[in-house]
Design an enzyme around this catalytic site. Structure first.
Site, PDB file in Angstrom:
ATOM      1  CB  THR B  48      -0.925   0.015   1.226  1.00  0.00           C
ATOM      2  OG1 THR B  48      -1.806  -1.096   1.136  1.00  0.00           O
ATOM      3  CG2 THR B  48      -1.736   1.307   1.292  1.00  0.00           C
ATOM      4  CG  ASN B  71       0.734  -7.652   9.305  1.00  0.00           C
ATOM      5  OD1 ASN B  71       0.784  -6.427   9.178  1.00  0.00           O
ATOM      6  ND2 ASN B  71      -0.220  -8.382   8.747  1.00  0.00           N
ATOM      7  CB  CYS B 132      -4.611  -0.921   6.885  1.00  0.00           C
ATOM      8  SG  CYS B 132      -3.169  -1.303   7.904  1.00  0.00           S
ATOM      9  CE  LYS B 167      -6.399  -7.097   1.491  1.00  0.00           C
ATOM     10  NZ  LYS B 167      -4.981  -7.383   1.223  1.00  0.00           N
ATOM     11  N   GLY B 246      -5.264 -16.926   3.720  1.00  0.00           N
ATOM     12  CA  GLY B 246      -4.729 -18.253   4.031  1.00  0.00           C
ATOM     13  C   GLY B 246      -4.590 -19.202   2.858  1.00  0.00           C
ATOM     14  N   GLY B 267      -0.950 -14.494  -0.176  1.00  0.00           N
ATOM     15  CA  GLY B 267      -0.340 -13.501   0.704  1.00  0.00           C
ATOM     16  C   GLY B 267       0.749 -14.088   1.574  1.00  0.00           C
ATOM     17  CB  THR B 268       0.567 -15.415   5.030  1.00  0.00           C
ATOM     18  OG1 THR B 268      -0.076 -14.243   5.547  1.00  0.00           O
ATOM     19  CG2 THR B 268       1.477 -15.993   6.084  1.00  0.00           C
TER      20      THR B 268
END
Lengths: 282, 306
Positions: B48, B71, B132, B167, B246, B267-268
């Protein structure tokens, strides 16, 4: 990249030494760099573990005499990830990213006539590789700088790799918090008594030909004390920081340290920084 | 048998395959250059960016939990100007669609960033990060408020014709209401979901593990919840959904497609294995072949609840 574990043995108590032969395409590491190791193929533990490279040498194969590139990782069992790593037997394949990160600035260190290496606890892991490289990596000056090593730990059972440093020809000083071996107290207090006093007008030894330099790795409080001492004595210091990491590649901004130029990534901008860059106590 | 078609569209954005990398897990693309050829991905979504530089939160910023990670980075970034000067030129050569994730504190801030980026043809689409959990917009996350969400989306919609993806935060009682507000505001798609708020405690020191105290949970632990939200939203609105939360492998991705996602984001998993997004692309293709689908679109929302 998958590497195959050649050996993974307990040196003592919770300390292990893992060794593998670098496969084709594995870059020769620099002292201070690390590997980001995936311990299990499952997602428990989920994230990789960053482990310093303890040693990397070319060795003749015991059978055919061919030279092989041996990489060693020294680690302590501190949690789930390292406990699982300790169970890995030879021939097990393990996935690693790296060598990663920016290691010690060997050019700066190599010009020095005396290098003070300060290791707190597991800080010995990357510093042994540094000492070896300083000893063996110099062609133009066979002797290289004098290396004075300080190892500090809780008690004598946690002092590791002392003999190995000695075998490299380093001068060794040991400090234990309980006094069970060597100096009783913190390693930085011992360092204080041995470091040369500040010379008049010296602010930073950077650029002074042959000026001594300090290289340290250990807990943050110890590194902060080393940095303060270095500044006081007008010596340059390089410190290697330890932090839990996400990607290990500089993308996630998960492992940062506050510096004079804002938060910087330990995995990518470090793990070795000039001590004067770091803003301690954040 | 011919190769199945993997192409999908999100608004006017055409993707060669439905696999993206999630914002914040892939930097600006070049950090992963040694491991992943971005040209093989459907799109990359940048970390971002905000109008002004943001320092981010005090460390520690990440922590591992069972089956996941927390995070609290705090949107650290060097700001719009630096992005344009330093990051964007490298993105040009990525060989895939570039989606810029945009953050801000007011609709004006989102608008200013987007208006500036409209001048750069290499930007294919925007993902509005209004979810966020690690920064404070006065006292709430925009996407926790239907009206605020609607207002921000409507305002930003006026600023660009490019595909606008929004998002959303899963930290709401009914995500379908927020998704509806996004649709009514004129966006082209929703990304579901951002991280779940969580925390961890160091019992030795009785201190929070994260410098920010709380953080966002991601990783395999959140997949069932994310999937449920994709399914709920798929049934309530008509916008395409980018599903995430996930996704560790192709089977996870296929679950999201079946539940109604048009595309997915990894992502992760990028931290666990940087090759994951490529394996997901290949795995979706093999899944389609094995199950005799000719087109990935046949899978989208095909959940059989009879």
């Amino acid at each position: 990249m998958k590497v195959q574990i050649a050996s993974n043995v307990f040196l003592r108590d919770k300390y292990l030494l893992l060794e593998f032969c670098a496969p084709a395409g594995f870059a020769m590491p620099e002292p201070g760099q690390f590997l980001h190791m995936r311990i299990e193929d499952s997602f428990d533990p989920l994230l990789r573990r960053p482990l310093s490279i303890h040693d990397a040498v070319w060795q003749a194969h015991s059978k055919n005499g061919r030279k092989k590139h041996v990489v060693r990782i020294l680690y302590e069992v501190v949690g789930k990830g390292t406990a699982l790593l300790a169970e890995k037997r030879p021939l097990t394949q393990i996935d690693v990213l790296g060598p990663l990160g920016r290691g010690f600035d060997l050019k700066k260190i190599g010009r020095s006539r005396c290098v003070y290496i300060v290791a707190g606890g597991m800080g010995v892991a990357p510093l042994f590789f540094l000492a070896r490289r300083l000893r063996e990596g110099r062609k133009e000056n066979a002797r290289g700088p004098k290396i004075v090593v300080f190892i500090g730990a809780r008690n004598k059972d946690h002092i590791i790799r002392e003999k190995e440093f000695k075998d490299l020809g380093c001068e060794i000083h040991v400090a234990t918090e309980d006094g069970s071996k060597g100096f009783k107290g913190r390693v930085t207090d011992l360092l204080k008594t041995i470091l040369p006093p500040a010379t008049d007008g010296a602010v930073s030894a950077d650029g002074q030909e042959g000026a001594p330099v300090i290289c340290a790795c250990g807990p943050k409080a110890m590194l902060a004390a080393v940095a303060a001492l270095a500044q006081q004595r007008g010596l340059a210091a390089q410190v290697s920081l330890e932090e839990f990491m996400g990607c290990g590649l500089g993308a996630c901004l998960g492992c940062v340290i506050r510096t004079v130029s804002g938060y910087r990534r330990i995995c990518h901008d470090g793990p070795v920084f000039d001590a004067e860059e770091i803003i301690w106590g954040d | 048998m011919s190769k199945p078609n993997l192409k999908v569209a999100i608004g006017s954005l055409k993707l060669q395959n439905p696999v993206m990398v999630a914002s914040g897990t892939f930097g600006y693309g070049r950090e992963y250059a040694d491991y992943v050829d971005p040209a093989r991905l459907g799109a990359i979504v940048t970390k971002t960016i905000t109008k002004n530089r943001r320092e981010g939160n005090r460390p520690p910023r990440i922590c591992e939990t069972t089956g996941g990670m927390l995070n609290a980075i705090g949107l650290q970034n060097e700001g719009l100007e630096d992005f344009i000067q330093e990051k964007l030129p490298a993105c040009r050569d990525a060989g895939t669609k570039l989606i810029v994730s945009v953050g801000g504190e007011t609709s004006n801030e989102y608008g200013e960033v987007i208006e500036a980026l409209n001048a750069y043809p290499e930007v294919a689409a925007y993902e509005l990060n209004i979810s966020c959990p690690n920064i404070e917009y006065k006292d709430k996350i925009i996407s926790q408020d239907e009206e605020l969400t609607h207002k921000v989306v409507r305002d930003v919609r006026q600023k660009t014709d490019r595909t606008l993806i929004v998002k959303l935060s899963p930290n709401v009682s009914d995500i379908t209401r927020i998704a509806r507000a996004v649709q009514d505001g004129g966006a082209d798609a929703v990304s579901l979901v951002n991280t779940f708020l969580g925390m961890a405690v160091d019992v030795e020191t009785r201190r929070p593990v994260l410098g920010n105290i709380t953080g966002g949970l991601s990783g395999p632990a959140i997949k069932p919840m994310a999937l449920r939200m994709v399914w709920q939203v798929y049934n309530k609105i008509s916008l395409p959904i980018v599903g995430m939360g996930g996704i560790m492998n192709a089977r996870d991705a296929v679950e999201f497609l079946i539940a109604g996602a048009t595309a997915v984001a990894v992502g992760t998993a990028n931290f666990v294995d940087p090759r994951t997004p490529l394996e997901v692309v290949e795995g979706i293709a093999s899944y389609l072949s094995q199950h005799h689908y000719k087109d990935v679109k046949e899978l989208i929302g095909s959940l059989n609840v009879s």
